[in-house]
Scaffold this active site. Structure first.
Site, mmCIF file in Angstrom:
data_model
loop_
_atom_site.group_PDB
_atom_site.id
_atom_site.type_symbol
_atom_site.label_atom_id
_atom_site.label_comp_id
_atom_site.label_asym_id
_atom_site.label_seq_id
_atom_site.Cartn_x
_atom_site.Cartn_y
_atom_site.Cartn_z
ATOM 1 N N ARG A 1 -39.039 51.424 -35.333
ATOM 2 C CA ARG A 1 -39.750 49.819 -34.265
ATOM 3 C C ARG A 1 -38.746 49.261 -33.848
ATOM 4 O O ARG A 1 -38.306 48.575 -32.992
ATOM 5 C CB ARG A 1 -40.612 49.461 -34.630
ATOM 6 C CG ARG A 1 -41.795 48.503 -33.609
ATOM 7 C CD ARG A 1 -42.945 48.538 -33.831
ATOM 8 N NE ARG A 1 -42.836 47.695 -35.901
ATOM 9 C CZ ARG A 1 -42.948 46.945 -36.014
ATOM 10 N NH1 ARG A 1 -42.660 46.258 -35.506
ATOM 11 N NH2 ARG A 1 -43.462 46.447 -37.338
ATOM 12 N N TYR B 1 -43.848 47.401 -6.881
ATOM 13 C CA TYR B 1 -44.269 48.485 -7.941
ATOM 14 C C TYR B 1 -45.994 48.213 -7.691
ATOM 15 O O TYR B 1 -46.154 47.296 -8.632
ATOM 16 C CB TYR B 1 -44.164 49.139 -8.293
ATOM 17 C CG TYR B 1 -44.178 50.033 -9.902
ATOM 18 C CD1 TYR B 1 -44.856 50.766 -9.123
ATOM 19 C CD2 TYR B 1 -45.096 49.271 -10.630
ATOM 20 C CE1 TYR B 1 -45.856 51.938 -9.761
ATOM 21 C CE2 TYR B 1 -45.737 50.016 -11.391
ATOM 22 C CZ TYR B 1 -46.347 51.315 -10.589
ATOM 23 O OH TYR B 1 -46.916 52.646 -12.046
ATOM 24 N N ASP C 1 -35.391 45.477 -9.679
ATOM 25 C CA ASP C 1 -36.264 46.682 -9.794
ATOM 26 C C ASP C 1 -35.384 47.207 -9.520
ATOM 27 O O ASP C 1 -35.006 47.656 -8.858
ATOM 28 C CB ASP C 1 -37.244 46.544 -9.904
ATOM 29 C CG ASP C 1 -38.024 48.585 -10.191
ATOM 30 O OD1 ASP C 1 -36.627 49.301 -10.291
ATOM 31 O OD2 ASP C 1 -39.560 48.293 -10.339
ATOM 32 N N LYS D 1 -38.305 57.626 -13.922
ATOM 33 C CA LYS D 1 -37.688 58.423 -12.387
ATOM 34 C C LYS D 1 -36.050 59.682 -12.892
ATOM 35 O O LYS D 1 -35.949 60.068 -13.816
ATOM 36 C CB LYS D 1 -37.733 57.300 -11.537
ATOM 37 C CG LYS D 1 -39.148 56.225 -12.156
ATOM 38 C CD LYS D 1 -40.252 57.054 -11.758
ATOM 39 C CE LYS D 1 -41.332 56.275 -11.701
ATOM 40 N NZ LYS D 1 -42.855 56.207 -11.814
#
Ligand code: PLP
Length: 372
Positions: free
Chosen positions: A47, A99, A171, A196
């Site tokens: 982690r 978004y 972004d 994406k």
């Protein structure tokens, strides 16, 4: 080194003691601590750090021209880490057509924790300036915006923000660093949904923040990455590094195919308008030309008809898949307002198309029969 070369080679030297040309996936969640005691620099728990994550973070930071990156399990987890790094009472300026998931996160979660926000049209730096208040800490840009394709002048906004000690974030999911390098234009942070174009094959969920400087604010983001725990798996990081090696060539294909599709759509009798920053008629074209090397694979268009007709057109596709998300090798499209829901400023007759890497004539053939 040039972008294409860095995309193939950067990151391979890190966490790869066997010098494999393709590094192995490291599934181990734990790493042995040195007999002499714990060294903070070393890996000890996945982690907190993992060889595959380090490799991908180095790779994406290199491609964006940043000092460091933090990878997350989704784009929205990356966005949340930035907002959680602000203090209660801080104010942000964010696009009204940001978004939709990020809008819902700000209004549904962060505002309850004391974040103040103004959602505005960000095409004119003067409008942004007029919304700055003493507590403004971050200006969030998404350019081109999703799905209205509005363009924000990254250099102008970043300069204005810097003189007031306000952070700027872009972004960069849609353009990718192949088409746009926000840090070069003065932004402080870059956000990616790596689900994406970085992933590129609609089979990985991920996100990342790239920082120009490894400063105190980035340390906060890192803390949230490690202690919030929304980290990507070693296998996903490995897949992302693999996909990134072909990013430049895939983006070239997306750019080229989108230009062809736009040329075909523009002027079609069923199309009232096409939103694409590569069009000379686009109101943000001059700024886009200054800050973008290519205009990307995303196209939005307005149907000359109502909502029902727009949904019918999407329903008629045979090759283009009816799906949300974007950036895969396959073309996808959707009636965007239906998937954005409450608070959407998207016109009811807007279709958003992610132009894929199929032969462009096949994409156009499908559009032709769907719009007939
Ligand atoms: N930013 C943009 C521009 C997006 O299009 C998306 C997702 O569609 C996100 C962020 C959120 O990313 P994710 O779906 O990986 O959480």
């Amino acid at each position: 080194m040039r972008f294409e070369t860095k995309a193939i080679h950067a990151g391979l030297e890190i966490g790869n003691p066997s010098k494999s040309i393709i590094p192995p996936i490291s599934p181990s969640t734990i790493f042995e601590i040195d007999a002499a005691g714990r060294n903070e620099e070393d890996l000890h728990y996945t982690r907190l750090g993992n060889p595959n994550r380090l490799q991908f973070e180095y790779l994406i930071a290199t491609l964006e021209g940043g000092a460091a990156a933090a990878a997350f399990s989704s784009g929205i987890a990356a966005a949340a880490a930035v907002l959680q790094s602000l203090d209660p009472g801080d104010h942000i300026i964010i696009p009204e057509d940001v978004y939709a998931g990020n809008r819902k996160m700000v209004t549904g979660i962060m505002n309850r924790w004391g974040l103040k926000s103004d959602f505005i049209n960000m095409t004119d730096p003067a409008t942004i300036e007029a919304h700055i208040v003493p507590k403004t800490r971050l200006i969030w840009m998404e350019t081109p915006s999703n799905p209205l394709m509005r363009i924000t002048d990254i250099a102008a906004v970043s300069e204005m923000a810097r003189s007031r000690r306000i952070l700027t974030l872009v972004d960069n999911t849609w353009p990718t660093p192949v088409n746009q390098l926000p840090l070069e234009f003065g932004a402080d942070l870059v956000l990616h949904s790596t689900s994406k174009y970085f992933g590129g094959h609609s089979d990985i969920l991920g996100g990342a923040i790239v920082a120009k400087n490894e400063d105190e604010f980035f340390e906060r983001i890192r803390l949230i990455q490690r202690m919030g725990g929304a980290v990507p798996s070693p296998a996903d990081c490995w897949m992302l590094s693999r996909s990134t090696r072909t990013l430049a060539y895939r983006m070239r294909g997306h750019n080229e195919h989108a230009e062809k599709v736009v040329a075909w759509l523009n002027g079609h009798k069923k199309v009232a308008d096409v939103y694409f920053p590569g069009l000379k008629s686009h109101p943000g074209h001059d700024i886009a030309r200054k800050q973008m090397k290519g205009y990307g694979g995303m196209v939005s268009f307005i149907v000359d008809g109502n909502q029902a007709e727009s949904i019918r057109i999407v329903g008629r596709s045979k090759l283009i898949k009816r799906a949300t998300s974007l950036g895969g090798v396959e073309s996808t499209w959707e009636h965007r307002q239906s998937s954005e829901g409450e608070g959407s400023v998207t016109p009811k007759n807007l279709i958003r198309l992610s132009v894929g890497l199929e032969h462009p004539d096949d994409i156009i053939d499908d559009l032709e029969q769907a719009l007939a």
